[in-house]
Design a protein around this motif. Structure first.
Motif, PDB file in Angstrom:
ATOM      1  N   LYS A  48       0.800  -0.855  -0.382  1.00 16.68           N
ATOM      2  CA  LYS A  48       0.068  -0.108   0.209  1.00 16.68           C
ATOM      3  C   LYS A  48       1.481   0.979  -0.221  1.00 16.68           C
ATOM      4  O   LYS A  48       1.320   2.093   0.773  1.00 16.68           O
ATOM      5  N   GLU A  49       1.636   1.426  -0.960  1.00 14.15           N
ATOM      6  CA  GLU A  49       2.934   2.481  -0.949  1.00 14.15           C
ATOM      7  C   GLU A  49       2.126   3.845  -1.275  1.00 14.15           C
ATOM      8  O   GLU A  49       2.422   4.700  -0.028  1.00 14.15           O
ATOM      9  N   ASP A  50       1.069   3.977  -1.528  1.00 12.13           N
ATOM     10  CA  ASP A  50       0.568   5.362  -1.993  1.00 12.13           C
ATOM     11  C   ASP A  50       0.236   5.562  -0.183  1.00 12.13           C
ATOM     12  O   ASP A  50       0.095   7.181   0.120  1.00 12.13           O
ATOM     13  N   LYS A  51      -0.563   5.026   0.107  1.00 14.93           N
ATOM     14  CA  LYS A  51      -1.518   5.136   1.755  1.00 14.93           C
ATOM     15  C   LYS A  51      -0.392   5.063   2.909  1.00 14.93           C
ATOM     16  O   LYS A  51      -0.036   5.980   3.136  1.00 14.93           O
ATOM     17  N   LEU A  52       0.820   4.373   2.335  1.00 18.56           N
ATOM     18  CA  LEU A  52       2.077   4.937   3.307  1.00 18.56           C
ATOM     19  C   LEU A  52       3.369   5.820   3.188  1.00 18.56           C
ATOM     20  O   LEU A  52       3.115   6.692   4.546  1.00 18.56           O
ATOM     21  N   SER A  58       2.337  13.103   6.390  1.00 18.54           N
ATOM     22  CA  SER A  58       2.162  13.312   8.079  1.00 18.54           C
ATOM     23  C   SER A  58       2.474  13.328   9.340  1.00 18.54           C
ATOM     24  O   SER A  58       1.751  14.069   9.119  1.00 18.54           O
ATOM     25  N   LYS A  59       3.346  12.513   9.324  1.00 12.48           N
ATOM     26  CA  LYS A  59       4.388  13.018  10.230  1.00 12.48           C
ATOM     27  C   LYS A  59       5.435  13.397   9.666  1.00 12.48           C
ATOM     28  O   LYS A  59       6.372  13.309  11.354  1.00 12.48           O
ATOM     29  N   GLY A  60       6.340  13.691   9.080  1.00 20.77           N
ATOM     30  CA  GLY A  60       7.287  14.642   9.004  1.00 20.77           C
ATOM     31  C   GLY A  60       8.324  14.233   8.106  1.00 20.77           C
ATOM     32  O   GLY A  60       8.481  14.357   8.138  1.00 20.77           O
ATOM     33  N   TYR A  61       8.046  12.804   7.565  1.00 21.66           N
ATOM     34  CA  TYR A  61       9.215  12.568   7.202  1.00 21.66           C
ATOM     35  C   TYR A  61       9.331  12.633   5.410  1.00 21.66           C
ATOM     36  O   TYR A  61       8.212  13.418   5.075  1.00 21.66           O
ATOM     37  N   LEU A  83      13.599  11.198   8.958  1.00 23.88           N
ATOM     38  CA  LEU A  83      12.911  12.481   9.200  1.00 23.88           C
ATOM     39  C   LEU A  83      14.465  12.114  10.976  1.00 23.88           C
ATOM     40  O   LEU A  83      14.298  11.272  11.155  1.00 23.88           O
ATOM     41  N   ASN A  84      14.689  13.437  10.223  1.00 25.86           N
ATOM     42  CA  ASN A  84      15.751  13.663  11.694  1.00 25.86           C
ATOM     43  C   ASN A  84      16.947  11.904  11.281  1.00 25.86           C
ATOM     44  O   ASN A  84      17.669  12.488  10.575  1.00 25.86           O
ATOM     45  N   ASN A  85      16.968  11.318  12.440  1.00 24.72           N
ATOM     46  CA  ASN A  85      17.964  10.095  12.190  1.00 24.72           C
ATOM     47  C   ASN A  85      17.393   8.826  11.728  1.00 24.72           C
ATOM     48  O   ASN A  85      18.526   8.123  11.809  1.00 24.72           O
ATOM     49  N   ILE A  86      16.263   8.848  11.484  1.00 29.75           N
ATOM     50  CA  ILE A  86      15.522   7.666  11.166  1.00 29.75           C
ATOM     51  C   ILE A  86      15.450   7.484   9.995  1.00 29.75           C
ATOM     52  O   ILE A  86      14.493   8.718   8.985  1.00 29.75           O
ATOM     53  N   ASN A  87      16.099   6.513   9.420  1.00 29.50           N
ATOM     54  CA  ASN A  87      15.404   6.085   7.466  1.00 29.50           C
ATOM     55  C   ASN A  87      15.440   5.031   7.409  1.00 29.50           C
ATOM     56  O   ASN A  87      15.279   3.904   7.469  1.00 29.50           O
TER      57      ASN A  87
END
Length: 132
Positions: A48-52, A58-61, A83-87
């Motif tokens: 579900k690539e589009d929804k993901l 929406s969470k800032g990524y 987002l920050n140091n999360i890839n």
């Protein structure tokens, strides 16, 4: 040991219907002792690539690929969000996801501390290439 989703929940709780597999990867889990001044990487399989995509944004990524440069991979069949140091490395190809998990497990077992060695292993498993 905790599965990838249990570890990732510290940073973001992705609804379970948006993914089919989550696995922590990268030098923060491959190397022993772990590299601490690096990104925290996860590979995620989704159908579900589009929804993901909508959820992550929406969470800032933001869509951006550090892994592509780090591992010098062909950016086909996957995309990255950070987002920050999360890839987060996202793929819709289940076989490619399973190969990435396998490469991570082998690299961790061999304790590949040298980045060039990790790159070689990942290219060999993901693409069947022997870059030497």
């Amino acid at each position: 040991t905790l599965c990838g989703a249990d570890m990732l929940i510290k940073y973001i709780n992705i609804p379970q219907d948006l993914w089919g597999g989550i696995y922590q990867t990268g030098s923060s889990v491959i190397c022993n002792p772990p590299v601490t001044d690096t990104d925290i990487d996860y590979v995620i399989y989704t159908n579900k690539e589009d929804k993901l995509d909508t959820f992550l944004k929406s969470k800032g990524y933001t869509k951006s690929c550090a892994e592509e440069e780090e591992y010098d991979l062909d950016n086909e069949g996957f995309s990255c969000y950070r987002l920050n140091n999360i890839n987060l490395i996202i793929t819709t190809d289940r076989e490619w996801y399973l190969k990435w998990v396998l490469a991570t497990k082998v690299a961790r077992k061999l304790n590949l501390k040298v980045k060039a060695d990790r790159v070689m292993l990942f290219k060999a498993i993901l693409y069947g290439e022997a870059p030497f």
